[in-house]
Motif scaffolding. Structure first.
Motif, PDB file in Angstrom:
ATOM      1  N   SER A 182      -5.557  20.448 -14.874  1.00 30.44           N
ATOM      2  CA  SER A 182      -6.257  19.156 -14.856  1.00 30.44           C
ATOM      3  C   SER A 182      -5.580  18.159 -15.786  1.00 30.44           C
ATOM      4  N   SER A 183      -5.093  18.644 -16.920  1.00 29.88           N
ATOM      5  CA  SER A 183      -4.406  17.760 -17.863  1.00 29.88           C
ATOM      6  C   SER A 183      -3.113  17.208 -17.269  1.00 29.88           C
ATOM      7  N   ALA A 221     -16.968  21.535 -12.127  1.00 27.89           N
ATOM      8  CA  ALA A 221     -16.219  21.714 -13.372  1.00 27.89           C
ATOM      9  C   ALA A 221     -17.068  22.354 -14.473  1.00 27.89           C
ATOM     10  N   TRP A 280      -7.074  26.290 -15.438  1.00 30.39           N
ATOM     11  CA  TRP A 280      -7.659  25.143 -14.731  1.00 30.39           C
ATOM     12  C   TRP A 280      -7.563  23.903 -15.615  1.00 30.39           C
ATOM     13  N   SER A 281      -7.894  24.055 -16.898  1.00 35.80           N
ATOM     14  CA  SER A 281      -7.841  22.931 -17.829  1.00 35.80           C
ATOM     15  C   SER A 281      -6.421  22.413 -17.988  1.00 35.80           C
ATOM     16  N   GLU A 333      -8.741  28.419 -18.795  1.00 37.60           N
ATOM     17  CA  GLU A 333      -7.714  27.681 -19.527  1.00 37.60           C
ATOM     18  C   GLU A 333      -6.638  27.160 -18.578  1.00 37.60           C
ATOM     19  N   MET A 336     -16.671  14.952 -20.873  1.00 35.40           N
ATOM     20  CA  MET A 336     -15.512  15.562 -20.220  1.00 35.40           C
ATOM     21  C   MET A 336     -14.421  14.518 -20.064  1.00 35.40           C
ATOM     22  N   PHE A 395     -10.267  13.885 -18.872  1.00 33.16           N
ATOM     23  CA  PHE A 395      -9.154  14.490 -18.147  1.00 33.16           C
ATOM     24  C   PHE A 395      -7.819  13.818 -18.404  1.00 33.16           C
TER      25      PHE A 395
END
Length: 258
Positions: A227-228, A216, A223-224, A221, A1, A3
Motif C-alpha cells: 500500500s505504501s 483494510a 499488505w502495508s 506487513e 489510516m 497511505f
C-alpha cells in the motif's frame, strides 16, 4: 489510516467508489482480509500454515484436510452484498490490478459470469499470500486449481498433475518438501509476498489515478508495504467503508424489465 503523503485518504461509500472507478483513467484495488470475515469465513491462511508447522505427530493429510474444508466452504458461500460488491468493483475495465491479502479472493468472484470474464479478472489479481484453492508446479511455476478431486487424490497418496506442463507428482504438505513436484499456494508465503511487492513497484512506475482500498482491517506487513508503494504515485486514495448493501445501480439493473 494514512497511505501516502502524495494522495488524499478519504472514506467513501460503495456507491461513491463505483462512481470514482468509472471516471478514473486507471485504478488499483487494494483488498484486505476483512471481506471474507464479513461472509463468516475465517482466514484459511492462519489455519493451514499453523497445521503445516505443527509437530511431526500431525499427519500430512491434516494439512490437506484443512485446505479441503475451506475449499468446500467457499464453494457454498451464497451471494451477498459483499460478494456482489467484489464482482462489481473488480469487473470494471478501469481496474488495472487487484492486490489482495485475502487468500479466498478468487473463489469470491462471481460464479454466474462467463469463463473468459472470470479469467480476465483473475489475470489482474495479485494474491499477496497466495490462494487457498491453487497449487503451484515446481517445474513450470504455473498455478492450477486445487479441486476437491485433486485434494482427495493427494490425501490418498496419489499423484496430481499440472494442467500446463503435464508434470505428474506428489502434493507437498509444507513449503520445505523439496522432493515434491507441487505445493499448495498458501504455503509459498515468501515467494508470493516477494512477487507481489515486485509487481506493485512495477505498477507504481506509472502514475495511478485512483487507489481504492477495501477491507483494510488486520492487514499483514506485506499488505502495508504494498500500500505504501502504490500510494506514493496515486493521485487519490479512497477507503471504502463497510459494505452493507447492494448499491441502487445494481438493484435497478437486476429489476429492469426488458
Amino acid at each position: 489510516m494514512s497511505f501516502g503523503a502524495g494522495s488524499r485518504d478519504i472514506l467513501v461509500s460503495v456507491d461513491q467508489a463505483i462512481q470514482s472507478i468509472s471516471t478514473a483513467r486507471s485504478c488499483v484495488l487494494l483488498v484486505g482480509p476483512g471481506l471474507s470475515k464479513d461472509l463468516g469465513i475465517d482466514n484459511a491462511l492462519d489455519t493451514v500454515v499453523k497445521t503445516a508447522n505443527a509437530p511431526v505427530t500431525n499427519t500430512a493429510s491434516n494439512v490437506l484436510c484443512a485446505i479441503s474444508s475451506y475449499c468446500g466452504q467457499l464453494l457454498s458461500v451464497p451471494n451477498s452484498p459483499v460478494r456482489e460488491m467484489i464482482a462489481e468493483l473488480v469487473a470494471d475495465q478501469h481496474v488495472v490490478r487487484v492486490y489482495t491479502d485475502d487468500v479466498h479472493m478468487s473463489m469470491l468472484y462471481p460464479t454466474n459470469a462467463n469463463t473468459a470474464h472470470i479469467t480476465d479478472i483473475e489475470s489482474r489479481t495479485v494474491c499477496i499470500h497466495g490462494q487457498v484453492a491453487r497449487f503451484v508446479c515446481n517445474v513450470c511455476t504455473a498455478k492450477s486449481q486445487l479441486t476437491q478431486a485433486a485434494l482427495f487424490k493427494a490425501m490418498n497418496n496419489k499423484h496430481v498433475s499440472c494442467g500446463v506442463c503435464g508434470t505428474i507428482g506428489a502434493l507437498a504438505t509444507n513449503s520445505k518438501s523439496t522432493d515434491c513436484k507441487f505445493v499448495p499456494d498458501v504455503l509459498c508465503a515468501q515467494k508470493n509476498e516477494r512477487m507481489a511487492l515486485e509487481m506493485a513497484q512495477s505498477d507504481a512506475a506509472t502514475p495511478i489515478d485512483l487507489l481504492l482500498v477495501l477491507g483494510a482491517t488486520n492487514v499483514s506487513e506485506s499488505w502495508s508495504a504494498i500500500s505504501s508503494v502504490l500510494s506514493l504515485t496515486a493521485t487519490q486514495t479512497l477507503v471504502v467503508g463497510q459494505i452493507e448493501r447492494v448499491p441502487q445501480a445494481l438493484v435497478d439493473e437486476k429489476t429492469r424489465v426488458v
